[in-house]
Design an enzyme around this catalytic site. Structure first.
Site, PDB file in Angstrom:
ATOM      1  N   PHE A  24      58.003  28.323  49.824  1.00 46.32           N
ATOM      2  CA  PHE A  24      58.451  27.080  49.182  1.00 46.32           C
ATOM      3  C   PHE A  24      59.083  27.404  47.829  1.00 46.32           C
ATOM      4  CE2 PHE A  24      57.712  23.351  46.430  1.00 46.32           C
ATOM      5  CZ  PHE A  24      58.442  22.417  47.157  1.00 46.32           C
ATOM      6  N   GLY A  25      60.329  26.970  47.648  1.00 46.42           N
ATOM      7  CA  GLY A  25      61.045  27.159  46.381  1.00 46.42           C
ATOM      8  C   GLY A  25      61.171  25.840  45.653  1.00 46.42           C
ATOM      9  N   TYR A  26      60.869  25.866  44.356  1.00 48.87           N
ATOM     10  CA  TYR A  26      60.921  24.636  43.557  1.00 48.87           C
ATOM     11  C   TYR A  26      61.678  24.828  42.253  1.00 48.87           C
ATOM     12  CZ  TYR A  26      57.239  27.190  41.175  1.00 48.87           C
ATOM     13  OH  TYR A  26      56.538  28.174  40.504  1.00 48.87           O
ATOM     14  N   GLY A  27      62.071  26.076  41.970  1.00 51.96           N
ATOM     15  CA  GLY A  27      62.719  26.378  40.694  1.00 51.96           C
ATOM     16  C   GLY A  27      64.044  27.083  40.926  1.00 51.96           C
ATOM     17  N   SER A  28      64.139  28.304  40.424  1.00 50.62           N
ATOM     18  CA  SER A  28      65.406  29.035  40.565  1.00 50.62           C
ATOM     19  C   SER A  28      65.775  29.248  42.031  1.00 50.62           C
ATOM     20  CB  SER A  28      65.339  30.373  39.829  1.00 50.62           C
ATOM     21  OG  SER A  28      64.282  31.140  40.349  1.00 50.62           O
ATOM     22  N   GLU A  99      59.230  38.350  39.826  1.00 50.30           N
ATOM     23  CA  GLU A  99      58.382  37.305  39.239  1.00 50.30           C
ATOM     24  C   GLU A  99      57.068  37.843  38.697  1.00 50.30           C
ATOM     25  OE1 GLU A  99      59.913  34.693  38.795  1.00 50.30           O
ATOM     26  OE2 GLU A  99      61.510  34.834  40.273  1.00 50.30           O
TER      27      GLU A  99
HETATM   28  C1  BEZ Z   1      60.862  29.036  42.805  1.00 53.43           C
HETATM   29  O1  BEZ Z   1      60.220  28.484  43.666  1.00 53.43           O
HETATM   30  O2  BEZ Z   1      62.003  28.753  42.595  1.00 53.43           O
HETATM   31  C2  BEZ Z   1      60.166  30.084  42.042  1.00 53.43           C
HETATM   32  C3  BEZ Z   1      60.049  31.349  42.565  1.00 53.43           C
HETATM   33  C4  BEZ Z   1      59.393  32.307  41.863  1.00 53.43           C
HETATM   34  C5  BEZ Z   1      58.841  32.005  40.634  1.00 53.43           C
HETATM   35  C6  BEZ Z   1      58.955  30.731  40.141  1.00 53.43           C
HETATM   36  C7  BEZ Z   1      59.614  29.757  40.845  1.00 53.43           C
END
Ligand code: BEZ
Length: 196
Positions: A24-28, A99
């Site tokens: 699941f991606g929520y940021g970059s 990360e």
């Molecule tokens: C993300 O879900 O975009 C993300 C991935 C790794 C670290 C922080 C956020």
């Protein structure tokens, strides 16, 4: 205090034999995956919200002047909308390195856009890591983000790209859009929406 999460993430191998794995991606990851995937689907996780509460010493800031990047925070009744990627487990080693400044892989339940619930992983930074910043007034967070910069670029650009990616997906996120508004006001030399 954890300063480098790679070793702990290598032990979080519950999904390594399952192929593929949902991430699941929520940021970059909404605007830059940087890895191969079999498919990607709009998705959400319940009970979590995204917040700019994690410090960035290695991407969007420096140890002397950390940036602020996203993590997921548990919040009963909250929902975080993002993107689920179906990936090979081999994707995780390079992501663990990218990360490593505080993020741990966490297993969670992901709701795909067709309503199906799948088990998967997300990278989450909690208060027990050395780069953690935690909450702050919106104006202070925006002021910090406006000036921070690191090897991956300006912290401001990270927020603006993220806000744009959310908009393209049709997601509204008051936390992200609030910081975005303040960054745009600061760039114009205004005090910001609150007038502070
Ligand atoms: C993300 O879900 O975009 C993300 C991935 C790794 C670290 C922080 C956020």
């Amino acid at each position: 205090m954890i300063a480098d999460t790679r070793a702990r993430n290598r032990r979080m191998n519950a999904f390594d034999k399952r192929e593929p794995v949902w991430l699941f991606g929520y940021g970059s990851l909404l605007f830059k995956a940087g890895f191969n995937y079999f498919e990607r689907r709009p998705a959400r996780v319940r009970g979590w919200v995204r917040r700019f509460w994690q410090g960035s010493h290695d991407h969007r800031g420096t140890p002397q002047a950390p940036g602020r990047v996203l993590t997921l925070i548990e919040q009963p009744g909250g929902v975080c909308e993002g993107m689920a990627y179906r990936v090979a487990p081999a994707v995780f080693a390079p992501l663990d390195t990218r990360e490593k400044n505080g993020y741990l892989r966490l297993a969670l339940s992901i709701t795909l856009d067709d309503g199906h619930e799948v088990s998967g992983l997300a990278y989450i930074a909690g208060p027990d890591n050395a780069a953690w910043l935690g909450p702050a007034p919106e104006a202070d967070m925006a002021a910090q983000i406006a000036t921070a910069s690191g090897p991956s670029g300006r912290n401001r650009d990270y927020v603006l790209k993220l806000a744009e990616a959310l908009r393209q997906l049709g997601y509204a996120d008051a936390h992200v859009f609030g910081i975005e508004r303040r960054l745009r006001s600061l760039a114009k030399g205004c005090a910001g929406p609150g007038g502070e």
